[in-house]
Design an enzyme around this catalytic site. Structure first.
Site, PDB file in Angstrom:
ATOM      1  N   ASP A 479       0.833  -1.202   0.000  1.00 48.69           N
ATOM      2  CA  ASP A 479       0.000   0.000   0.000  1.00 48.69           C
ATOM      3  C   ASP A 479       0.869   1.255   0.000  1.00 48.69           C
ATOM      4  O   ASP A 479       2.065   1.220   0.325  1.00 48.69           O
ATOM      5  CB  ASP A 479      -0.917  -0.015   1.216  1.00 48.69           C
ATOM      6  CG  ASP A 479      -2.233   0.695   0.974  1.00 48.69           C
ATOM      7  OD1 ASP A 479      -2.336   1.455  -0.006  1.00 48.69           O
ATOM      8  OD2 ASP A 479      -3.165   0.507   1.771  1.00 48.69           O
ATOM      9  N   ASP A 549     -10.354   2.031  -3.485  1.00 49.61           N
ATOM     10  CA  ASP A 549     -10.889   1.788  -2.148  1.00 49.61           C
ATOM     11  C   ASP A 549     -12.405   1.765  -2.156  1.00 49.61           C
ATOM     12  O   ASP A 549     -13.024   1.255  -1.206  1.00 49.61           O
ATOM     13  CB  ASP A 549     -10.409   2.871  -1.180  1.00 49.61           C
ATOM     14  CG  ASP A 549      -9.019   2.591  -0.632  1.00 49.61           C
ATOM     15  OD1 ASP A 549      -8.540   1.445  -0.764  1.00 49.61           O
ATOM     16  OD2 ASP A 549      -8.411   3.526  -0.074  1.00 49.61           O
TER      17      ASP A 549
END
Length: 739
Positions: A479, A549
């Site tokens: 990430d 997301d």
């Protein structure tokens, strides 16, 4: 596949039977552009494509010749200021302050195959017969600098890969301020520019605008390719659609600051430039040193945008992505993040994994919160050591328990970031990117490590390698949750601060290269707070990426549809999450959440223990369906049928390479009242084969493509007894199998 050079006319012709690319040495020695498009026959001389005219107020190269001005020539790698006033591909600041250069043809070589770009991601060949590479050397004799332009023509694709290497072969200390990967001058402006823009949670929305005189561009100055814009643009002729018409696609294999620009002059010539964003870029080029640009890939199609996309899909899926997972169907996973956030311990994680295993999930992924003092987003980043209070036996112990269930185990890292409340920061506060004397900005309470420094990359590598070598980790989610601010490195002198952004990305690539090489069995998935670094550079190291997301099914229709213009389905992380959705607070049917997520690398972002027994039965059926069909979905040919940007309905389909199996995704956003009858024209089928649809009715391929598949539901008229009621956010997957 051939690269022709006609010495008498000094003309280059690259052609593979699908495309042709023509260049010529101009009268002053610079390299001119003649043509890029559908393949044409070769000939000794294409000089008739050169046009010169005496234009008032033009500055001209040769004294006494009013007809030759670079302002009116189409060029391959232009400089600014010597009669060309358009944006340049290359610029060098010299010790005397001048930025004027003159790169003229010196020599060229042709070699089979495709050379690698040291330290940079790029497409590749497995055999030399797959491609041929032309390298043209241009020189500025005054500065003693050479530009090596690389053109790789692929045998099986209407695609051309381009890059440039600028080498200081003299004794001057120079500063490179522009270094584009691709510059292409087109003879007219009759195009529409398509690009993919948005923000967090709504990445890669399709935008269309007509080219006009002036400069139109998309770019990033955020230190990463960004949620806001993507390093991919298209130019299409008016009237071009998915199935017909001319389109050019341009993609940059890079993950940092980029510029994709179309400049139309007042004579309607269009200049496309693609490369590292020159804003703030300044690379010190000392004597004997060189600079390699990232690679750009250009694709031409005369069969519409769909054919262009399938070229990118095939090329990027098989000759950009690498490693053991490149050609393998991806495991169905469950991620604990939205199920637990930071509120978990080992037993809770195992209970989620046990439920998932019973339903057929193959991979359990532990997300954020397992390391250091990480019980919120304010602490722990940078300390990649398992928290013994949460995981008494560390990552090896948890991984063993997951493996004992018959599942693979995956782990989340955010290696480029640090919290101030961390042992790493306390030991090395100077390892932040931060400007002296100024307060550093934060995002999500975290700061950016200076990956332009090898010692920082080495330290992070040591921590990650220790985890991966000591436990049964099969998957890594990498990430990156904030953009770069205060891009200043304490390790670089003042005259090299313009190198920080690029050196940072080179550090990221270096860490990826070392880890993927040392742990080839691990499936890496890139992530940047969702889709903030969804680009070809990442795909080279991680064959899939978390697309956004935002996991809401209705929003994902637009996100995945837009992403598909360049990126293969198998590269898109797509999961079923809980409702109400955590990003938009919308409730969509469990069936539709799966029907959207099937077209990607499928998984779940929830705790299956919290579902009803009926929902668990649906989940089991969904997983069984994906296991049966993921080869077709992830490695078949993808066709867009109805755009979510144009109406209430979305549709797409995947077709197996032998064209005997197809899956059609059909989606309705809002329900209708007394609506019309509907048909959906399919694509990519074999006209002569007879297909059963959902195991019942049979239709020939030509009928399904020309007449269409009936998709009418109970919203057409009144819903009678025996009909399934239609609803908002409705969907269906049609399964077609040839007899």
């Amino acid at each position: 596949m051939s690269v022709f050079y006609h010495e008498k006319s000094q003309t280059f012709h690259l052609t593979n039977g699908r495309i042709s690319y023509l260049m010529k040495v101009l009268p002053n020695g610079t390299l001119g552009q003649l043509y890029f498009g559908r393949a044409i026959r070769d000939r000794e001389n294409f000089d008739h494509l050169l046009e010169f005219a005496s234009r008032p107020m033009s500055s001209c190269v040769f004294e006494g010749n009013p007809c030759f001005s670079l302002e009116h020539c189409r060029q391959e790698y232009p400089s600014h200021g010597s009669t060309d006033f358009r944006r340049p591909a290359v610029e060098l600041r010299q010790p005397n302050g001048s930025r004027i250069t003159s790169f003229v043809y010196h020599s060229h070589t042709v070699a089979p195959g495709k050379p690698a770009l040291k330290g940079l991601p790029a497409t590749y060949c497995e055999q030399d017969s797959e491609a041929e590479t032309l390298t043209i050397r241009l020189r500025d004799e005054l500065l003693n600098v050479s530009v090596y332009l690389n053109y790789t023509l692929f045998a099986s694709h209407p695609a051309l890969a381009r890059s440039a290497r600028i080498v200081n072969e003299g004794g001057l200390e120079l500063h490179l301020t522009h270094a584009m990967s691709l510059s292409l001058d087109l003879p007219d402006m009759e195009y529409e520019l398509l690009h993919f823009s948005g923000a967090w949670g709504r990445e890669r929305y399709l935008k269309v605008r007509k080219l006009e005189q002036g400069v139109q561009s998309v770019e990033s100055l955020r230190g990463h390719s960004s949620h806001n814009h993507n390093p991919f643009v298209m130019l299409r002729r008016p009237g071009t659609d998915e199935d017909q018409g001319e389109v050019l696609g341009f993609s940059l294999v890079y993950s940092g600051n980029f510029l994709a620009q179309a400049e139309v002059d007042t004579w309607d010539t269009t200049r496309i430039t693609l490369g590292i964003n020159p804003f703030g870029f300044d690379w010190k080029l000392e004597p004997g040193q060189g600079f390699q640009t990232p690679e750009a890939v250009a694709v031409y199609s005369h069969q519409g945008m769909g054919a262009m996309s399938r070229t990118f899909h095939t090329l990027y899926r098989s000759r950009l992505a690498r490693g053991e997972w490149r050609d393998r169907p991806r495991p169905i996973l469950i991620n604990n993040w939205e199920a637990t956030y930071f509120n978990f311990d080992e037993d809770k994680l195992v209970s989620i994994a046990q439920a998932a295993k019973r339903d057929g999930v193959e991979l359990f992924v532990l997300d954020d919160g397992w390391f250091g003092a990480r019980r919120s987003d304010r602490a722990g980043l940078g300390d990649w050591i398992a928290n013994p209070e949460l995981l008494p036996q560390g990552i090896p112990g948890l991984a063993e328990r997951i493996e004992a269930l018959g599942m693979r185990f995956g782990l989340w890292f955010e290696p480029e970031m640090v919290n101030r409340d961390s042992d790493l920061y306390r030991a090395h506060p100077d390892w932040l990117l931060q400007t002296p004397g100024r307060t550093p900005s934060h995002g999500r309470n975290q700061f950016v490590l200076d990956f332009s420094r090898p010692e920082v990359v080495d330290r992070v590598h040591a921590m990650m390698a220790d985890i991966l070598s000591g436990a049964k980790v099969s998957y890594v989610k990498w990430d990156m949750n904030r953009s770069i601010t205060e891009a200043y490195s304490a390790a670089l002198p003042p005259d090299r601060q313009g190198e920080v952004f690029h050196r940072y990305i080179l550090g990221v690539y270096d860490l990826y290269e070392r880890l993927t090489s040392a742990f080839p069995h691990v499936l890496f998935e890139s992530c940047a707070s969702g889709g903030g670094r969804f680009d070809p550079g990442m795909l080279y190291y991680a064959p899939q990426a978390w697309t956004s997301d935002d996991s809401d099914a209705a929003e994902r229709l637009k996100i995945q549809y837009g992403t598909s213009f360049c990126y293969p389905v198998v590269s898109m992380g797509a999961h079923v999450s809980a409702v109400p959705n955590h990003q938009v607070n919308r409730a969509t049917p469990l069936s539709t959440r799966a029907n959207v997520a099937y077209f990607g690398t499928f998984g779940y972002e929830l705790d299956l223990n919290r579902l009803t027994s009926e929902e668990r039965e649906q989940v089991r059926a969904q997983i069984a369906f994906m296991k049966e069909h993921r080869d077709v979905i992830q490695f078949g040919d993808f066709y867009r049928l109805l755009s979510p940007f144009q109406g209430n309905y979305t549709a797409w389909m995947a077709v197996s390479p032998d064209r005997r199996t197809a899956l059609v995704g059909w989606y309705k956003t809002l329900n209708e009242v007394n609506g019309p009858f509907r048909r959906l024209r399919l694509r990519g089928l074999d006209p002569a084969l007879c297909y059963t649809v959902d195991g019942t009715s049979a239709h020939y391929g030509d009928e399904l493509m020309e007449v269409g598949l009936v998709t009418t539901d109970s919203s057409a008229g009144e819903c009678r007894d025996g009909q399934r009621p239609s609803r908002d956010f409705d969907s269906h997957i049609f399964v077609l199998k040839a007899d």
